[in-house]
Design an enzyme around this catalytic site. Structure first.
Site, PDB file in Angstrom:
ATOM      1  CG  ASP A  67      -6.866   4.056   1.381  1.00 21.18           C
ATOM      2  OD1 ASP A  67      -7.623   5.048   1.458  1.00 21.18           O
ATOM      3  OD2 ASP A  67      -5.959   3.850   2.189  1.00 21.18           O
ATOM      4  CG  ASP A 136       0.436  -1.122  10.057  1.00 17.04           C
ATOM      5  OD1 ASP A 136       0.352  -0.016   9.455  1.00 17.04           O
ATOM      6  OD2 ASP A 136      -0.221  -2.120   9.701  1.00 17.04           O
ATOM      7  CG  HIS A 138      -1.143   1.561   6.817  1.00 17.34           C
ATOM      8  ND1 HIS A 138      -1.993   0.759   7.539  1.00 17.34           N
ATOM      9  CD2 HIS A 138      -1.728   2.793   6.834  1.00 17.34           C
ATOM     10  CE1 HIS A 138      -3.026   1.457   7.953  1.00 17.34           C
ATOM     11  NE2 HIS A 138      -2.886   2.704   7.545  1.00 17.34           N
ATOM     12  CD  GLU A 143      -2.140  -2.771   6.818  1.00 13.34           C
ATOM     13  OE1 GLU A 143      -1.256  -1.992   7.226  1.00 13.34           O
ATOM     14  OE2 GLU A 143      -3.241  -2.889   7.373  1.00 13.34           O
TER      15      GLU A 143
HETATM   16  C1  GLP Z   1      -6.283   4.714   7.216  1.00 10.08           C
HETATM   17  C2  GLP Z   1      -5.919   5.123   5.818  1.00 10.08           C
HETATM   18  C3  GLP Z   1      -4.538   5.703   5.786  1.00 10.08           C
HETATM   19  C4  GLP Z   1      -4.393   6.759   6.871  1.00 10.08           C
HETATM   20  C5  GLP Z   1      -4.653   6.170   8.226  1.00 10.08           C
HETATM   21  C6  GLP Z   1      -4.438   7.146   9.364  1.00 10.08           C
HETATM   22  O1  GLP Z   1      -5.651   3.546   7.585  1.00 10.08           O
HETATM   23  N1  GLP Z   1      -5.965   4.051   4.885  1.00 10.08           N
HETATM   24  O2  GLP Z   1      -4.336   6.275   4.519  1.00 10.08           O
HETATM   25  O3  GLP Z   1      -3.091   7.265   6.818  1.00 10.08           O
HETATM   26  O4  GLP Z   1      -5.995   5.740   8.179  1.00 10.08           O
HETATM   27  O5  GLP Z   1      -5.562   7.318  10.143  1.00 10.08           O
HETATM   28  P1  GLP Z   1      -5.695   8.366  11.308  1.00 10.08           P
HETATM   29  O6  GLP Z   1      -5.457   9.704  10.725  1.00 10.08           O
HETATM   30  O7  GLP Z   1      -7.107   8.186  11.773  1.00 10.08           O
HETATM   31  O8  GLP Z   1      -4.682   8.001  12.327  1.00 10.08           O
END
Ligand code: GLP
Length: 262
Positions: A67, A136, A138, A143
């Site tokens: 993404d 959440d 995702h 989402e």
């Molecule tokens: C973002 C990314 C996700 C990832 C998430 C987790 O939202 N789009 O792909 O899984 O971060 O983040 P963290 O590792 O900082 O908890």
């Protein structure tokens, strides 16, 4: 689906990196799906170490990130392109042109999404997709209520995701984007193998929902239960709410596939 519980976040990240390295050594021109977020930083640090100390070779592989934020230029500190350059690409021998990310500054987001889907196909599809998980539930930026068959597209971020990711965007309402381009759940599930890594107590409840709960679009990570080759790697903190921990430990101790990694 397999759930592998490791003692510490460092152990969980190391196992993830070792698995990636193992696949890359076997198939040097593999197509790797990559993720961002704090959880992945240790994985990339470990891979960089393997490159430096053991000459792990990235020169033939292609990467596709899940993404990218909309409206953030690739050179910005807050873009996922910047994150990837900083944590991995600039420290290993991967040619820049082999590293693919969605363009969050494109004029036409539907066209950009189609271009990405076509490029993934042209590279033979994703061999191994690395995933984190949002609070959440995702995966990518899919989402709650994203179709479990969705493809790459534009998505609005939820307030929970904006709050979770704001610290990585300068903790500022002005710099944290509210929209992103993301591979769809269907796109992610087309990968031949998937590894989801989650660490820390904040991920404990959502990991239990995603793995031991029902398959539901309210928790898009639950779609991974339908994937034929998916591993969930967690540390003890993120495993806290799992009901069947003993069973997962038993499988890990008895599966011959894990012999090289135990
Ligand atoms: C973002 C990314 C996700 C990832 C998430 C987790 O939202 N789009 O792909 O899984 O971060 O983040 P963290 O590792 O900082 O908890």
């Amino acid at each position: 689906m397999e759930i592998i519980i490791q003692k510490t976040p460092e152990d969980a990240a190391a196992l993830t990196a070792k698995l990636i390295a193992y696949r890359l050594k076997k198939v040097p021109d593999m197509t790797l799906g990559l993720a961002t977020g704090r959880t992945m930083e240790d994985v990339y640090a470990y891979l960089c170490r393997l490159h430096k100390e053991e000459k792990l070779d990235f020169s033939h592989c292609h990467t596709f990130n899940l993404d990218e934020y909309i409206g953030i230029p690739p050179g910005s500190l807050y873009s996922y392109r910047y994150y990837m350059n900083r944590h991995l690409f600039s420290k290993v021998n991967i040619p820049h042109e082999n590293t693919h990310l969605l363009n969050g500054m494109a004029d036409d987001f539907a066209g950009e999404s189609q271009r990405y889907e076509k490029l993934i196909k042209a590279c033979g599809g994703i061999d191994l997709q690395l995933l984190g998980i949002g609070n959440d539930g995702h995966i990518g930026f899919n989402e709650p209520l994203s179709s479990l068959r969705s493809r790459t597209r534009e998505k609005a971020l939820t307030p929970a995701t904006i709050a979770q990711n704001a610290p990585l965007c300068g903790n500022n309402g002005d710099t944290m984007p509210h929209r992103a381009l993301t591979m769809g759940v269907g796109t992610i599930c087309d990968a031949r193998e998937i590894i989801l890594l989650a660490t820390g107590t904040t991920k404990a409840e959502i990991i239990a929902k995603a793995t031991e709960g029902p398959v539901t679009a309210m928790v898009t990570a639950s779609a991974l239960q339908l994937h034929p080759n998916c591993k969930i790697i967690v540390d003890e903190d993120a495993a806290q709410c799992l009901k069947e921990k003993e069973y997962y430990h038993w499988i890990f101790a008895n599966e011959p596939e894990w012999e090289a990694f135990r």
